[in-house]
Design an enzyme around this catalytic site. Structure first.
Site, PDB file in Angstrom:
ATOM      1  N   LYS A 174      16.285   0.791  39.200  1.00  0.00           N
ATOM      2  CA  LYS A 174      17.295  -0.265  39.336  1.00  0.00           C
ATOM      3  C   LYS A 174      18.543   0.101  38.543  1.00  0.00           C
ATOM      4  CE  LYS A 174      18.119  -4.227  37.212  1.00  0.00           C
ATOM      5  NZ  LYS A 174      19.590  -4.398  37.400  1.00  0.00           N
ATOM      6  N   GLY A 205      19.862  -5.596  42.000  1.00  0.00           N
ATOM      7  CA  GLY A 205      19.626  -6.996  41.671  1.00  0.00           C
ATOM      8  C   GLY A 205      19.783  -7.262  40.196  1.00  0.00           C
ATOM      9  N   GLY A 207      18.700  -8.430  36.274  1.00  0.00           N
ATOM     10  CA  GLY A 207      17.615  -8.080  35.367  1.00  0.00           C
ATOM     11  C   GLY A 207      16.447  -9.047  35.376  1.00  0.00           C
ATOM     12  N   PRO A 208      16.696 -10.365  35.248  1.00  0.00           N
ATOM     13  CA  PRO A 208      15.574 -11.310  35.197  1.00  0.00           C
ATOM     14  C   PRO A 208      14.721 -11.338  36.460  1.00  0.00           C
ATOM     15  CG  PRO A 208      17.574 -12.311  34.324  1.00  0.00           C
ATOM     16  CD  PRO A 208      17.981 -11.008  34.949  1.00  0.00           C
ATOM     17  N   GLY A 211      14.756  -6.455  37.625  1.00  0.00           N
ATOM     18  CA  GLY A 211      14.373  -5.656  36.459  1.00  0.00           C
ATOM     19  C   GLY A 211      13.042  -6.097  35.876  1.00  0.00           C
ATOM     20  N   GLU A 249      16.510   3.579  25.176  1.00  0.00           N
ATOM     21  CA  GLU A 249      17.747   4.054  24.562  1.00  0.00           C
ATOM     22  C   GLU A 249      18.674   2.854  24.496  1.00  0.00           C
ATOM     23  OE1 GLU A 249      21.103   4.813  23.584  1.00  0.00           O
ATOM     24  OE2 GLU A 249      21.463   5.542  25.600  1.00  0.00           O
ATOM     25  N   CYS A 283      27.735   4.302  24.284  1.00  0.00           N
ATOM     26  CA  CYS A 283      26.883   3.960  23.148  1.00  0.00           C
ATOM     27  C   CYS A 283      27.070   4.933  21.996  1.00  0.00           C
ATOM     28  CB  CYS A 283      25.416   3.920  23.574  1.00  0.00           C
ATOM     29  SG  CYS A 283      24.806   5.451  24.308  1.00  0.00           S
ATOM     30  N   GLU A 384      27.239  -4.458  17.561  1.00  0.00           N
ATOM     31  CA  GLU A 384      27.801  -3.598  18.601  1.00  0.00           C
ATOM     32  C   GLU A 384      28.786  -4.383  19.453  1.00  0.00           C
ATOM     33  OE1 GLU A 384      26.137  -0.231  21.633  1.00  0.00           O
ATOM     34  OE2 GLU A 384      25.119  -2.164  21.687  1.00  0.00           O
TER      35      GLU A 384
END
Length: 484
Positions: A174, A205, A207-208, A211, A249, A283, A384
């Site tokens: 995904k 799609g 995440g909830p 994922g 990561e 990142c 972050e």
């Protein structure tokens, strides 16, 4: 309007629920495509395709796997312009960056792991005097899940799926719903390269829904995820009790440590890049800049002058240095940290304001921002931000800056600028970072392990580390009869 379809069992298909998400162009602020709003039904269809493909793919010869992957790499190169334009449109990054970094690296990922798998060998250990031979098999896991982020869309998508399929696994993947287009276009390349149906399935799609269905699927054996630390925590809570292998990561708050004995001109040029490349949405960006007191004032003046020259503009303009941030909510988040820094006593030396680009006034453009601070514990130095924002502060001693560099929950990367080899060794050993760059930044050799410490993640990617992650180690011990 263009539709971003799923790629399951070698074919494009609409989401089973028939629902779609809006896909925004960050440079214009306008919806330009619709994304499949997949759910657990689509993930199950992708899983079944992957499971059906696994027996044949896992028994495909190394040479054949390698040949197909090298073909994918060549086709990505052939489609450089098309993919780079899609990446820039989807993500907001300068087209020049997508052409020079993102798409070439995606090709390099397939080429590297296509070659690496031919050198990935078993081990044997002879027990002299005991008449036994031990050998170690590294076998593919089965169906694995790969979830990639929006900042380097095709670059990091291929960084995961390439070693997974090279090792003989089949994949349910995904990409981020914020930047799905290049992963969608990859399906055409996979088909042209002759990758068997079901080996790599790409499902779009949220995440909830999509994922979580990957992470929680009882038969998906491993999860490789790149993204935010909070999401990584959730994935670990779901996957760990199911005894899935995990590679996470996650975030970073990376120190850029500048000693007075550095090559000043080289440091200054690279620090501008390490601060604001890809709108600071990497990142590995050095978002906390620590400068030795003796050169602090000079650095502050020179750095601000260099940053003022960076052009914020439309990504397709060749003179643009900084494009659009990836989304309106993300831009608002970044701006909130600039306001917070002011409230906490920080001084904005430059930037901090949105930019109206002529002809693209609704795009998500923000000035590169430099904030001078005096307290490493302030939120702008601890959390972050993931945008074109850096803090600068001075230090007096090596021990002081090492303490400040490590005084954060993250430990992904660090950069050290010095001409002293003894200091290089001392500081590198003491920094709590998975990667330390000395007198350089983002200088990557794909053979080396990649990953972070502390809240920056679990596990290592890259080189044989990635192939080890995507395989199960099995020891076979054979006792043989000694000569009579």
């Amino acid at each position: 309007m263009e539709k971003i379809l799923n790629y399951i069992n070698g074919s494009y298909c609409a989401p089973l629920c028939g629902e779609w998400l809006d896909n925004y162009n960050p440079s214009t602020g306008k919806v330009y495509a619709k994304i499949a709003a997949s759910n657990s039904e689509d993930i199950e269809a992708a899983y079944q395709a992957a499971a059906n493909a696994f027996p044949a793919w896992s028994n495909t010869t190394i040479d054949e796997r390698s040949r197909i992957m090298l073909k994918v790499a060549s086709l990505i190169e052939k489609n450089l312009d098309k993919l780079a334009e899609a990446e820039s449109e989807d993500n907001g990054k300068p087209l020049s960056l997508a052409k020079s970094v993102d798409i070439p690296r995606a090709s390099a990922n397939f080429r590297f792991f296509g070659n690496a798998i031919t050198q990935f060998a078993s081990e044997a250990h002879e027990s002299v005097g005991l008449d036994t031979m031990n050998f170690t098999l590294r076998q593919p896991l089965g169906v694995v899940g790969c979830i990639s982020p929006w900042n380097l869309p095709l670059y990091l998508f291929t960084w995961k799926v390439a070693p997974a399929i090279a090792a003989g696994n089949t994949v349910v993947a995904k990409p981020s719903e914020v930047t799905p287009k290049t992963a969608y276009l990859l399906g055409e390349i996979l088909t042209e390269a002759g990758l068997p149906k079901g080996v790599l399935n790409i499902v779009h799609g949220l995440g909830p829904e999509a994922g979580q269905a990957i992470v929680g699927h009882p038969k998906i054996k491993a999860i490789s995820f790149t993204g935010g630390t909070k999401t990584g925590e959730h994935i670990a809570r779901t996957a760990a009790p199911m005894f899935k292998k995990l590679s996470l990561e996650l975030g970073g708050k990376n120190p850029n440590i500048i000693f007075a004995d550095c090559d000043y001109d080289k440091m200054l040029a690279v620090t501008v890049r390490s601060s604001f490349a890809n709108q600071g949405q990497i990142c590995l960006c050095g978002s906390r800049i620590f400068v030795e007191a003796g050169i602090y004032e000079k650095f502050k003046t020179d750095f601000v002058e260099r940053v003022k020259k960076l052009k914020v503009g439309y990504p397709g303009d060749e003179t643009t240095s900084i494009g659009a941030l990836v989304s309106k909510p993300h831009m608002e988040k970044v701006r909130s940290y600039i306001d917070l820094a002011r409230q906490d006593g920080g001084t904005v030396l430059y930037g901090g304001e949105t930019v109206k680009v002529t002809g693209y006034e609704d795009g998500y453009y923000l000035q590169p921002t430099i904030i001078e601070i005096s307290d490493n514990s302030c939120r702008v130095n601890q959390e972050e931000i993931f945008g074109p924002v850096v803090s600068i502060m001075s230090f007096k001693s090596e021990s002081e800056v090492i303490t400040m560099a490590n005084d954060v929950k993250y430990g992904l990367s660090a950069t050290v600028w010095t001409g002293n080899i003894d200091r290089t060794m001392r500081v590198s050993k003491q920094l709590e970072s998975g990667i330390v760059w000395v007198n350089t930044w983002l200088n990557r050799d794909l053979r080396t392990p990649f990953g972070g410490m502390k809240d920056s993640g679990v596990g290592r990617e890259g080189g044989f580390e990635a192939l080890k992650f995507f395989t199960e180690t099995k020891n076979v011990c054979i006792k043989y009869a000694s000569e009579e």
